[in-house]
Design an enzyme around this catalytic site. Structure first.
Site, mmCIF file in Angstrom:
data_model
loop_
_atom_site.group_PDB
_atom_site.id
_atom_site.type_symbol
_atom_site.label_atom_id
_atom_site.label_comp_id
_atom_site.label_asym_id
_atom_site.label_seq_id
_atom_site.Cartn_x
_atom_site.Cartn_y
_atom_site.Cartn_z
ATOM 1 N N ASN A 65 0.820 -1.189 0.020
ATOM 2 C CA ASN A 65 0.047 -0.007 -0.129
ATOM 3 C C ASN A 65 0.846 1.265 0.007
ATOM 4 O O ASN A 65 0.334 2.289 -0.398
ATOM 5 C CB ASN A 65 -0.941 -0.114 1.326
ATOM 6 C CG ASN A 65 -1.944 -1.111 1.257
ATOM 7 O OD1 ASN A 65 -2.843 -0.809 0.229
ATOM 8 N ND2 ASN A 65 -2.098 -1.928 1.967
ATOM 9 N N ASP B 65 0.411 -10.879 -0.607
ATOM 10 C CA ASP B 65 1.493 -10.669 0.449
ATOM 11 C C ASP B 65 1.582 -11.805 1.697
ATOM 12 O O ASP B 65 2.525 -12.103 2.055
ATOM 13 C CB ASP B 65 1.416 -9.191 0.984
ATOM 14 C CG ASP B 65 0.162 -8.947 1.839
ATOM 15 O OD1 ASP B 65 -0.912 -9.466 1.337
ATOM 16 O OD2 ASP B 65 0.042 -7.887 2.509
ATOM 17 N N THR C 270 2.497 -1.330 6.221
ATOM 18 C CA THR C 270 1.389 -0.607 6.623
ATOM 19 C C THR C 270 0.377 -1.062 7.507
ATOM 20 O O THR C 270 0.006 -0.361 8.454
ATOM 21 C CB THR C 270 0.692 -0.055 5.236
ATOM 22 O OG1 THR C 270 1.859 0.314 4.277
ATOM 23 C CG2 THR C 270 -0.236 1.128 5.427
#
Length: 260
Positions: free
Chosen positions: A9, A111, A135
């Protein structure tokens, strides 16, 4: 050579890998959903020139992305400039792990998939806890190759930003590593409470996982803050900053063999 894109992100990592999967170089840039394939080619071409790599040396491209717009851009980029169908990490690929009954695998992020794939390759036949500090911070829990659950909570920098964004009088404070829990002014009090509270949160989660499952685990940390967390949280056994990049390549080669 292979090109691997790991799109988060906040940052997008582009890595150059040898044919055997060894990571030669990694470049980071801010994730931008508005970047076009043509704009990205300019960045990419300069990256190849710096590393003295010819376009015809590239054998394949692969991507793990949590940003759908960037995934689409990279698909167009690979096809337009290299005539390559890019390998995209998702739940439709052949995976080296299964889900315990009761777990809903739908929507698991790429991920998280690649972290598990590489952790299982490097540490087979072990119970694993995998923390990825980004993030958002995620953790995955596996008994051997069976996924039994996990969790997601805000990353430490996200926590700092959220506090500033939701309060009228608290100033914007930069992330800072600070050992004391007794801040002497407002800024230091925010820094010490969030940083040390985050460490405590990670330690508590590891403790509760072991308690709930009733078994011991090998704990891996990856992501931007993995080195710092590894130094502060003694329950973390190893830090592996390139776990994700290697995981994309491992999954690619695993599926390449199956599809031949």
């Amino acid at each position: 050579m292979y090109i691997v894109f790991d799109v988060g992100n906040t940052h997008m990592c582009t890595s150059i890998l040898r044919n055997d999967g060894f990571v030669l170089e990694t470049f980071r840039k801010s994730t931008d959903e508005k970047t076009t394939e043509d704009e990205f080619f300019t960045f990419f071409k300069s990256m190849l020139e710096v590393n003295e790599i010819q376009i015809d040396e590239i054998k394949g491209m692969m991507v793990s992305s949590v940003v759908p717009m960037v995934t689409q851009m990279l698909k167009f980029f690979a096809k337009k400039y290299f005539n390559i169908d890019i390998f995209i990490v998702d739940m439709d690929k052949h995976l080296p792990f299964v889900f315990e009954e009761g777990n809903n695998s739908k929507g698991m992020g790429p991920d998280r998939i690649i972290d598990i794939v590489q952790a299982l390759k490097e540490y087979p036949d072990r119970n694993l806890i995998i923390f990825d500090f980004g993030t958002a911070t995620t953790y995955e829990v596996l008994k051997k190759n069976v996924y039994i659950g996990g969790g997601i909570f805000p990353g430490i920098r996200t926590t700092f930003n959220a506090l500033f964004g939701r309060t009228a009088r608290i100033p914007k404070v930069d992330y800072c590593e600070i050992d004391t829990v007794l801040g002497k002014d407002t800024v230091e009090q925010i820094q010490c409470a969030i940083f040390n509270g985050y460490i405590g949160q990670v330690k508590y989660l590891i403790e509760k996982i072991k308690e709930e499952v009733g078994e011991d685990f090998f704990v891996i940390a990856t992501g931007g803050l993995s080195k710092i967390m590894g130094e502060k949280v003694e329950e973390i056994n190893i830090c592996s900053s390139r776990l994700s990049i290697r995981g994309i390549y491992t999954l690619y080669k695993m599926n390449e063999k199956i599809n031949k």
